[in-house]
Design a protein around this motif. Structure first.
Motif, PDB file in Angstrom:
ATOM      1  N   VAL A 143      25.410  43.101  41.539  1.00 52.65           N
ATOM      2  CA  VAL A 143      26.864  43.204  41.345  1.00 52.65           C
ATOM      3  C   VAL A 143      27.242  42.956  39.893  1.00 52.65           C
ATOM      4  O   VAL A 143      28.046  43.711  39.308  1.00 52.65           O
ATOM      5  CB  VAL A 143      27.603  42.218  42.280  1.00 52.65           C
ATOM      6  CG1 VAL A 143      29.096  42.200  41.962  1.00 52.65           C
ATOM      7  CG2 VAL A 143      27.378  42.591  43.741  1.00 52.65           C
ATOM      8  N   LEU A 144      26.695  41.924  39.269  1.00 55.00           N
ATOM      9  CA  LEU A 144      27.067  41.614  37.893  1.00 55.00           C
ATOM     10  C   LEU A 144      26.692  42.743  36.946  1.00 55.00           C
ATOM     11  O   LEU A 144      27.404  43.005  35.963  1.00 55.00           O
ATOM     12  CB  LEU A 144      26.412  40.301  37.451  1.00 55.00           C
ATOM     13  CG  LEU A 144      26.943  39.028  38.118  1.00 55.00           C
ATOM     14  CD1 LEU A 144      26.177  37.808  37.634  1.00 55.00           C
ATOM     15  CD2 LEU A 144      28.435  38.844  37.871  1.00 55.00           C
ATOM     16  N   ILE A 148      28.941  42.783  31.082  1.00 52.52           N
ATOM     17  CA  ILE A 148      28.133  41.717  31.677  1.00 52.52           C
ATOM     18  C   ILE A 148      26.719  42.253  31.890  1.00 52.52           C
ATOM     19  O   ILE A 148      26.539  43.341  32.443  1.00 52.52           O
ATOM     20  CB  ILE A 148      28.702  41.209  33.015  1.00 52.52           C
ATOM     21  CG1 ILE A 148      30.090  40.601  32.824  1.00 52.52           C
ATOM     22  CG2 ILE A 148      27.769  40.172  33.640  1.00 52.52           C
ATOM     23  CD1 ILE A 148      30.705  40.029  34.101  1.00 52.52           C
ATOM     24  N   SER A 149      25.744  41.493  31.462  1.00 50.00           N
ATOM     25  CA  SER A 149      24.339  41.880  31.622  1.00 50.00           C
ATOM     26  C   SER A 149      23.573  40.710  32.233  1.00 50.00           C
ATOM     27  O   SER A 149      23.552  39.610  31.670  1.00 50.00           O
ATOM     28  CB  SER A 149      23.729  42.248  30.262  1.00 50.00           C
ATOM     29  OG  SER A 149      22.346  42.508  30.384  1.00 50.00           O
ATOM     30  N   CYS A 150      22.950  40.938  33.403  1.00 55.14           N
ATOM     31  CA  CYS A 150      22.291  39.857  34.138  1.00 55.14           C
ATOM     32  C   CYS A 150      20.813  40.180  34.351  1.00 55.14           C
ATOM     33  O   CYS A 150      20.473  41.204  34.952  1.00 55.14           O
ATOM     34  CB  CYS A 150      22.978  39.651  35.487  1.00 55.14           C
ATOM     35  SG  CYS A 150      22.312  38.279  36.456  1.00 55.14           S
ATOM     36  N   ASN A 151      19.943  39.311  33.862  1.00 57.78           N
ATOM     37  CA  ASN A 151      18.516  39.445  34.124  1.00 57.78           C
ATOM     38  C   ASN A 151      18.215  39.190  35.601  1.00 57.78           C
ATOM     39  O   ASN A 151      19.000  38.513  36.280  1.00 57.78           O
ATOM     40  CB  ASN A 151      17.716  38.454  33.278  1.00 57.78           C
ATOM     41  CG  ASN A 151      17.340  39.016  31.924  1.00 57.78           C
ATOM     42  OD1 ASN A 151      16.922  40.164  31.819  1.00 57.78           O
ATOM     43  ND2 ASN A 151      17.486  38.216  30.880  1.00 57.78           N
ATOM     44  N   ASN A 184      33.107  39.512  43.294  1.00 58.85           N
ATOM     45  CA  ASN A 184      34.182  40.495  43.118  1.00 58.85           C
ATOM     46  C   ASN A 184      35.301  39.942  42.237  1.00 58.85           C
ATOM     47  O   ASN A 184      35.859  40.647  41.390  1.00 58.85           O
ATOM     48  CB  ASN A 184      34.746  40.908  44.477  1.00 58.85           C
ATOM     49  CG  ASN A 184      35.679  42.102  44.385  1.00 58.85           C
ATOM     50  OD1 ASN A 184      35.312  43.140  43.836  1.00 58.85           O
ATOM     51  ND2 ASN A 184      36.904  41.958  44.902  1.00 58.85           N
ATOM     52  N   LYS A 185      35.601  38.654  42.408  1.00 59.20           N
ATOM     53  CA  LYS A 185      36.627  38.022  41.569  1.00 59.20           C
ATOM     54  C   LYS A 185      36.162  37.937  40.113  1.00 59.20           C
ATOM     55  O   LYS A 185      36.952  38.137  39.190  1.00 59.20           O
ATOM     56  CB  LYS A 185      36.944  36.617  42.095  1.00 59.20           C
ATOM     57  CG  LYS A 185      37.809  36.598  43.346  1.00 59.20           C
ATOM     58  CD  LYS A 185      38.273  35.179  43.647  1.00 59.20           C
ATOM     59  CE  LYS A 185      39.305  35.157  44.763  1.00 59.20           C
ATOM     60  NZ  LYS A 185      39.872  33.809  44.965  1.00 59.20           N
ATOM     61  N   VAL A 186      34.887  37.624  39.920  1.00 56.78           N
ATOM     62  CA  VAL A 186      34.344  37.587  38.558  1.00 56.78           C
ATOM     63  C   VAL A 186      34.452  38.970  37.921  1.00 56.78           C
ATOM     64  O   VAL A 186      34.856  39.110  36.752  1.00 56.78           O
ATOM     65  CB  VAL A 186      32.876  37.107  38.568  1.00 56.78           C
ATOM     66  CG1 VAL A 186      32.229  37.306  37.196  1.00 56.78           C
ATOM     67  CG2 VAL A 186      32.796  35.637  38.975  1.00 56.78           C
ATOM     68  N   LYS A 187      34.084  39.985  38.675  1.00 57.39           N
ATOM     69  CA  LYS A 187      34.152  41.368  38.184  1.00 57.39           C
ATOM     70  C   LYS A 187      35.576  41.743  37.780  1.00 57.39           C
ATOM     71  O   LYS A 187      35.806  42.241  36.671  1.00 57.39           O
ATOM     72  CB  LYS A 187      33.646  42.310  39.278  1.00 57.39           C
ATOM     73  CG  LYS A 187      33.690  43.786  38.915  1.00 57.39           C
ATOM     74  CD  LYS A 187      33.114  44.629  40.056  1.00 57.39           C
ATOM     75  CE  LYS A 187      33.141  46.111  39.715  1.00 57.39           C
ATOM     76  NZ  LYS A 187      32.516  46.928  40.797  1.00 57.39           N
TER      77      LYS A 187
END
Length: 540
Positions: free
Chosen positions: A440-441, A447-450, A526-529
């Protein structure tokens, strides 16, 4: 002013001057004209090293989250219905269920009258009886030996042997602790000498510092330096600040899934030798906050590096059961060390740590843990035992829980089936949530998530517009703190800014736990997005 009054004021002034010269608090005139004595302990007279301690996981943003919860409970209107705390790895607070067998045995140990209750399985009763027989007066309310209950240390040793494929473990090298943090911080410091810039601060310091207490000594360029990863778990920076040790940062490689590079270790230690005496190297595997799992080759390289540079190794392995990514596997430093042969197995000094707080257990409140020491000098070992005796003993219920973790139900026992089912369900759910978080992130621009290979957290990199950076600077805040605080106020989501863990200059991150139940985690993500999209648009 008559002569008597003048004389009285003169005496008070002389008394105040004398007190000041003797380091005593001065008297102050209150509004009603009565002299009042100043506080003995003030922000100016307290231990200066304590003021340097910072612990981002429970910092200002968490305090504000608590205030928001209170305001919601009082009926205040907010743009959200609840505060979701994704700031800390507190599994049960986030809804993870405890292992039934563990709680049954602890209930029996706490209230032995239940041993006659037929609703408890026989293996739980027999395990409780064994633990109680090892306690003074057959009660968990009694002190234990300072090193921990002997039978529990023996069980820990057998567990380590099974985990490490038969590598021998001496129970005398096992120290039961108040969570893993108790053992980690207790390894690093000895007080400063007669120059007197630092004094011990009492029982709490002894309780919270073991390995670090033993390692820290010297002054100036001879002061002990401790190498810690960046990003790091703030326990380390906080402990080193309190102990007056020198923090030596080595950076994990974000572009390679937060991997550890020996070239970076060499750079860090070479530079540090110019201003301190590097003596210890801390490794967190699986990683917190970064979620990486070190390969066996990496661990071998670290051990060779520690041997070459004469560094004491500290392996924080509290997430050893939390490995999710395909192709990743947990390797204990102790196992790899001994498989590398006598050249390393008989020389490299190592302390490794485990805890009841993480993995599938999540029993943070019981404060159970252990550390194993390898190749420690015998005289230093005696000093460690002496140091531990000052704190009397770790919590006995935590020791009992640690015993159950290392000696769970076995095949053929009544509780084995339910134990395996619960353990598997918990770890499988965490693996699914780790993948969900990453997916999702990574759909959000900016936003970039390993991959979350292990542990309980993601540590995504975020792009913060220059306009927002400028506003944060004007408010005296780090840009990612500004970002996270704004997210909290608008969405009720409590995350920890990456600046609290350390990060390369010019980069910004946040840490969020993957622990919430899946349905709530989806809402959170979803809220973070949505917030990030609004924030970026607002400050572009």
């Amino acid at each position: 002013m008559n002569h008597g009054t003048a004389l009285l004021w003169k005496r008070r002034a002389l008394s105040s001057l004398s007190a000041t010269r003797r380091g005593l608090p001065k008297e102050k005139m209150s509004e009603n004209g009565i002299m009042s004595r100043a506080k003995v302990l003030t922000i100016d007279t307290m231990n200066p090293t304590v003021k340097k301690v910072e612990y981002a996981v429970r910092g200002p943003i968490v305090q504000r989250a608590v205030e928001l919860e209170r305001e919601l409970s009082e009926g205040m209107k907010k743009p959200f219905a609840e505060v979701i705390k994704a700031n800390i790895g507190d599994a049960h607070a986030m809804g993870q269920q405890p292992i039934t067998f563990f709680r049954q045995v602890l209930a029996l140990c706490s209230y032995p009258e239940l041993l006659s209750d037929s609703t408890f399985p026989e293996d739980a009763k027999s395990r409780a009886c064994r633990i109680l027989q090892s306690c003074g007066g057959n009660s968990m309310g009694a002190y234990s030996a300072s090193q921990g209950i002997d039978s529990v240390r023996q069980d820990v040793a057998r567990y380590i042997e099974r985990r490490d494929g038969g590598v021998a473990c001496d129970p005398d090298n096992i120290y039961l602790t108040t969570g893993a943090s108790d053992g980690i911080v207790k390894t690093t410091s000895s007080p400063r000498g007669a120059s007197g810039q630092r004094a011990d601060v009492g029982l709490q310091e002894f309780k919270n510092k073991t390995m670090l207490k033993l390692l820290v000594c010297g002054e100036g360029t001879t002061r002990t330096g401790v190498m810690i990863p960046i990003p790091q778990y703030p326990l380390y920076s906080a402990a080193l600040a309190e102990l007056g040790a020198v923090q030596i940062d080595y950076f994990l490689n974000e572009e390679k899934c937060w991997s550890l590079d020996i070239t970076e270790l060499q750079r860090a230690v070479n530079e540090a030798r110019q201003y301190c005496n590097p003596r210890a190297l801390c490794i967190i595997n699986p990683g917190n906050p970064t979620g990486q799992v070190q390969s066996r080759q990496c661990i071998e390289d670290v051990i060779r590096f520690a041997a070459k540079e004469r560094l004491f190794l500290m392996a924080d392995e509290v997430y050893q059961d939390n490995v999710y990514a395909e192709g990743c596997q947990f390797h204990s430093f102790k196992k790899v060390l001994f498989e590398m042969g006598p050249e390393y197995a008989e020389t490299v000094e190592l302390a490794s740590f485990h805890s009841t707080s993480k993995c599938y257990m999540g029993e943070c409140g019981f404060r159970g843990g252990y550390m194993e020491i390898i190749n420690m000098d015998d005289e230093v070992k005696d000093q460690l035992t002496k140091l531990l005796s000052v704190r009397l003993c770790p919590p006995v219920p935590g020791q009992a829980l640690m015993d159950l973790v290392v000696n769970p139900p076995q095949p053929g026992e009544p509780s084995y089936g339910s134990f395996i089912k619960e353990r598997t369900a918990t770890l499988s759910a965490l693996a699914e949530k780790a993948k969900l978080t990453e997916q999702v992130l990574n759909t959000v621009q900016g936003i970039s998530c390993n991959p979350v290979q292990g542990a309980m957290y993601s540590f995504p990199r975020i792009t913060i517009p220059e306009k927002a950076v400028k506003e944060a600077t004007e408010k005296g805040q780090q840009p990612d703190m500004f970002y996270c605080m704004k997210m909290l106020e608008e969405t009720g989501i409590c995350l920890v800014p990456g600046s609290g863990f350390g990060q390369k200059d010019g980069t910004y991150h946040f840490r969020m736990t993957i622990l919430p139940p899946t349905d709530k985690l989806k809402i959170l993500l979803n809220k973070v997005k949505e917030f990030h999209q609004r924030f970026t648009q607002q400050y572009s």
